[in-house]
Design a protein around this motif. Structure first.
Motif, PDB file in Angstrom:
ATOM      1  N   VAL A   1       0.836  -1.198   0.000  1.00 20.36           N
ATOM      2  CA  VAL A   1       0.000   0.000   0.000  1.00 20.36           C
ATOM      3  C   VAL A   1       0.867   1.243   0.000  1.00 20.36           C
ATOM      4  N   LEU A   2       1.945   1.212   0.819  1.00 16.41           N
ATOM      5  CA  LEU A   2       2.843   2.357   0.865  1.00 16.41           C
ATOM      6  C   LEU A   2       3.509   2.566  -0.490  1.00 16.41           C
ATOM      7  N   VAL A   4       2.246   1.732  -3.432  1.00 19.40           N
ATOM      8  CA  VAL A   4       1.242   2.300  -4.329  1.00 19.40           C
ATOM      9  C   VAL A   4       1.088   3.795  -4.054  1.00 19.40           C
ATOM     10  N   CYS A   9      -0.619   7.955  -6.690  1.00 20.79           N
ATOM     11  CA  CYS A   9      -2.050   7.910  -6.960  1.00 20.79           C
ATOM     12  C   CYS A   9      -2.697   9.083  -6.239  1.00 20.79           C
ATOM     13  N   SER A  10      -3.392   9.933  -6.958  1.00 18.57           N
ATOM     14  CA  SER A  10      -3.970  11.113  -6.324  1.00 18.57           C
ATOM     15  C   SER A  10      -5.394  11.293  -6.798  1.00 18.57           C
ATOM     16  N   VAL A  11      -6.319  11.133  -5.861  1.00 17.02           N
ATOM     17  CA  VAL A  11      -7.738  11.327  -6.158  1.00 17.02           C
ATOM     18  C   VAL A  11      -8.177  12.568  -5.398  1.00 17.02           C
ATOM     19  N   PRO A  13     -10.509  15.396  -3.566  1.00 20.75           N
ATOM     20  CA  PRO A  13     -11.654  15.233  -2.657  1.00 20.75           C
ATOM     21  C   PRO A  13     -12.996  15.243  -3.398  1.00 20.75           C
ATOM     22  N   ARG A  16     -14.506  11.879  -4.783  1.00 15.51           N
ATOM     23  CA  ARG A  16     -14.709  10.747  -3.862  1.00 15.51           C
ATOM     24  C   ARG A  16     -16.162  10.491  -3.507  1.00 15.51           C
ATOM     25  N   LEU A  19     -16.804   6.861  -3.057  1.00 16.66           N
ATOM     26  CA  LEU A  19     -16.100   6.299  -1.897  1.00 16.66           C
ATOM     27  C   LEU A  19     -16.837   6.610  -0.593  1.00 16.66           C
TER      28      LEU A  19
ATOM     29  N   MET B 151      -0.940  13.105   1.536  1.00  9.93           N
ATOM     30  CA  MET B 151      -1.226  13.304   0.110  1.00  9.93           C
ATOM     31  C   MET B 151      -2.723  13.540  -0.110  1.00  9.93           C
ATOM     32  N   GLN B 152      -3.211  14.609   0.476  1.00  8.32           N
ATOM     33  CA  GLN B 152      -4.627  14.971   0.380  1.00  8.32           C
ATOM     34  C   GLN B 152      -5.529  13.831   0.858  1.00  8.32           C
ATOM     35  N   ASP B 153      -5.079  13.155   1.865  1.00  2.65           N
ATOM     36  CA  ASP B 153      -5.827  12.050   2.459  1.00  2.65           C
ATOM     37  C   ASP B 153      -6.016  10.867   1.509  1.00  2.65           C
ATOM     38  N   ASN B 154      -5.185  10.785   0.487  1.00  2.23           N
ATOM     39  CA  ASN B 154      -5.236   9.583  -0.354  1.00  2.23           C
ATOM     40  C   ASN B 154      -4.623   8.391   0.370  1.00  2.23           C
ATOM     41  N   LEU B 155      -3.713   8.696   1.267  1.00  6.38           N
ATOM     42  CA  LEU B 155      -3.089   7.633   2.071  1.00  6.38           C
ATOM     43  C   LEU B 155      -3.311   7.951   3.546  1.00  6.38           C
ATOM     44  N   LEU B 157      -2.450   6.482   7.348  1.00  3.63           N
ATOM     45  CA  LEU B 157      -1.706   5.520   8.158  1.00  3.63           C
ATOM     46  C   LEU B 157      -2.242   5.574   9.576  1.00  3.63           C
ATOM     47  N   ALA B 192      -2.553   0.635   6.828  1.00  2.00           N
ATOM     48  CA  ALA B 192      -2.448   1.653   5.777  1.00  2.00           C
ATOM     49  C   ALA B 192      -3.650   1.537   4.854  1.00  2.00           C
ATOM     50  N   GLN B 194      -5.163   3.159   1.265  1.00  2.00           N
ATOM     51  CA  GLN B 194      -4.796   3.960   0.099  1.00  2.00           C
ATOM     52  C   GLN B 194      -5.977   4.061  -0.862  1.00  2.00           C
ATOM     53  N   VAL B 195      -6.358   5.292  -1.215  1.00  2.00           N
ATOM     54  CA  VAL B 195      -7.350   5.498  -2.273  1.00  2.00           C
ATOM     55  C   VAL B 195      -6.615   5.335  -3.597  1.00  2.00           C
ATOM     56  N   LEU B 196      -7.011   4.334  -4.379  1.00  2.00           N
ATOM     57  CA  LEU B 196      -6.309   4.053  -5.631  1.00  2.00           C
ATOM     58  C   LEU B 196      -6.912   4.819  -6.795  1.00  2.00           C
ATOM     59  N   THR B 197      -8.241   4.826  -6.855  1.00  2.00           N
ATOM     60  CA  THR B 197      -8.950   5.535  -7.919  1.00  2.00           C
ATOM     61  C   THR B 197     -10.215   6.112  -7.278  1.00  2.00           C
TER      62      THR B 197
END
Lengths: 58, 379
Positions: A1-2, A4, A9-11, A13, A16, A19, B151-155, B157, B192, B194-197
């Motif tokens: 995950v780290l 990736v 990967c940047s989505v 706000p 979402r 999500l 990273m804008q809350d994409n990850l 922890l 962890a 992670q938002v992938l898409t």
């Protein structure tokens, strides 16, 4: 995950919406209840990211 | 001890009820309430009735308090054979029971457990205290945890540690000794997410538990070399697991979640668990969920179908099928009603009502039905 995440990967706000749908949300409370009775019937534990103690099921 | 527990509960409940009156004047307070009834009924006649209640409140913009209460009633059926006889050996169910006199085994045994947990959150930090009481078991645990978005809350922890200490005072049992004992648990986890898409989330984590103290059933006997002896497990156990979950939204208003967990410990048990859940909107206000889970494990080094020699395996012997070699399946369905938009009532906007049924069975001819219904509201 780290790894990736490090790949960038940047989505945004505003992207979402799906999500945040209830069918995508984590079911943390239900999983904690389930883990309690499964632990009383199986030799393993974990998978929900937390711990508890005591169990009347024993 | 009971008075202290009731005082703590009363103080926490009063805070939950009264604090919003103070804070309402400063900002919009949000409260939520939940109740769930859970019934577990297995093939051996063991029934567990559980009531779960929760109440949460925002005490300021960054501080929230969550209280949880659980009340379990476990009904273990009467034995249909004299205690200590081969026919009365508790080989399958893990719900062993004390027998205080010769008349007891022929009556249902009822055990009650109460659990209270209070959690205080400040931004990404969280601290909680947990207490659980039974007639023979008093458990406490403290937990601290922290999560942070990158990273804008994409990850995200998160990590947490817990320490639990249990006092065990077995009640009178004519078959085994009832010596007071203890158990301590040290737990750590790191997760962890992670938002992938825009429609895909990946979550992975690792957990570690170190347990010390009494870890066998004080009421269970094992047949060893033709005799009846108390169960005996090692007093130390190191347990770890790693897990991963992928959640995928599908554009026909459904989602699929698949997960895998590997578990191992120093008793020799290792297990694999795979599962999947499919959620589907059938109307704007009704969601159905189907799920399946498969579990498989290899046995502990001291587990045997039958102990032929005195002393078991290095002085260890168990009658607990959970330490054996077996596989298990769990499947079921759930219906969730989401009343949003049905009426101009704010309390319904984030409410949900859930009914679920699941069936569990394993290769030891053990099976169980699990029913659950619950209501959650926010206001």
């Amino acid at each position: 995950v780290l790894l990736v995440g490090a790949l960038g990967c940047s989505v945004k706000p505003y992207q979402r919406e799906h999500l945040a749908d209830s069918i995508m949300m984590a079911e943390a409370e239900a999983e904690m209840r389930e883990q309690k009775w499964l632990e009383a019937r199986e030799g393993s534990t974990g998978g929900a990211g937390g711990a508890g103690g005591g169990c009347a099921c024993r | 001890m009971h008075i202290r527990k009731e005082l703590v509960v009363a103080a926490l409940a009063s805070t939950w009820m009264l604090w919003p009156a103070v804070a309402d004047a400063q900002f919009g307070v949000e409260r939520n309430l939940g109740y769930t009834f859970h019934l577990f009924s297995d093939v051996d006649g063991v029934d567990v009735y559980s009531h779960h209640a929760s109440a949460g409140v925002d005490m300021s913009r960054n501080v929230s308090l969550l209280l949880r209460w659980t009340h379990d009633t476990v009904v273990i059926p009467a034995l249909d054979a004299p205690p200590g006889s081969q026919d009365a050996v508790d080989a399958i169910t893990t719900a062993s029971r004390p027998i205080s006199n010769a008349g007891d085994p022929y009556e249902d045994f009822v055990k009650v457990r109460d659990e209270v947990q209070g959690t205080l959150s400040f931004k990404g930090a969280r601290a909680s205290y947990y207490v659980s009481t039974e007639s023979d078991w008093f458990a406490q645990m403290v937990t601290v945890a922290y999560n942070h978005g990158f990273m804008q809350d994409n990850l995200t922890l998160s990590g947490g540690v817990s320490y639990g200490w249990d006092d065990i005072t077995p009640v009178v049992d004519i078959r085994t000794s009832n010596v007071p004992d203890y158990q301590t648990t040290r737990h750590a986890n790191f997760v962890a997410t992670q938002v992938l898409t825009p429609i895909t989330v990946l979550r992975a984590g690792v957990e570690y538990n170190q347990i010390e103290g009494l870890q066998h059933d004080p009421y269970r006997n094992v047949y060893v070399d033709g005799g009846n002896v108390s169960e005996s497990h090692p007093r130390d156990r190191d347990r770890y697991d790693v897990f991963v979950r992928l959640s995928q939204y599908l554009y026909n208003r459904s989602s699929i979640k698949v997960d895998y967990r590997y578990y191992g410990d120093d008793w020799g048990i290792s297990s694999h668990t795979i599962g999947g859940k499919l959620h589907q909107y059938v109307t704007d206000n009704v969601v159905v969920r189907y799920r399946y889970r498969y579990y498989s494990q290899v046995p502990a080094f001291f587990w045997r179908d039958e102990y032929e020699f005195a002393g078991g395996v290095d002085g260890l012997q168990t009658g607990d099928y959970r330490l054996g070699d077996y596989g298990a399946h769990l499947f079921g369905g759930q219906v969730m009603w989401l009343p949003q938009g049905l009426a101009d009532i704010s309390v319904l906007e984030r409410a949900n009502l859930v009914f679920s049924y699941e069936h569990y069975f394993n290769s030891n001819n053990f099976s169980a039905n699990v029913f659950e219904t619950g209501l959650q509201v926010s206001f």
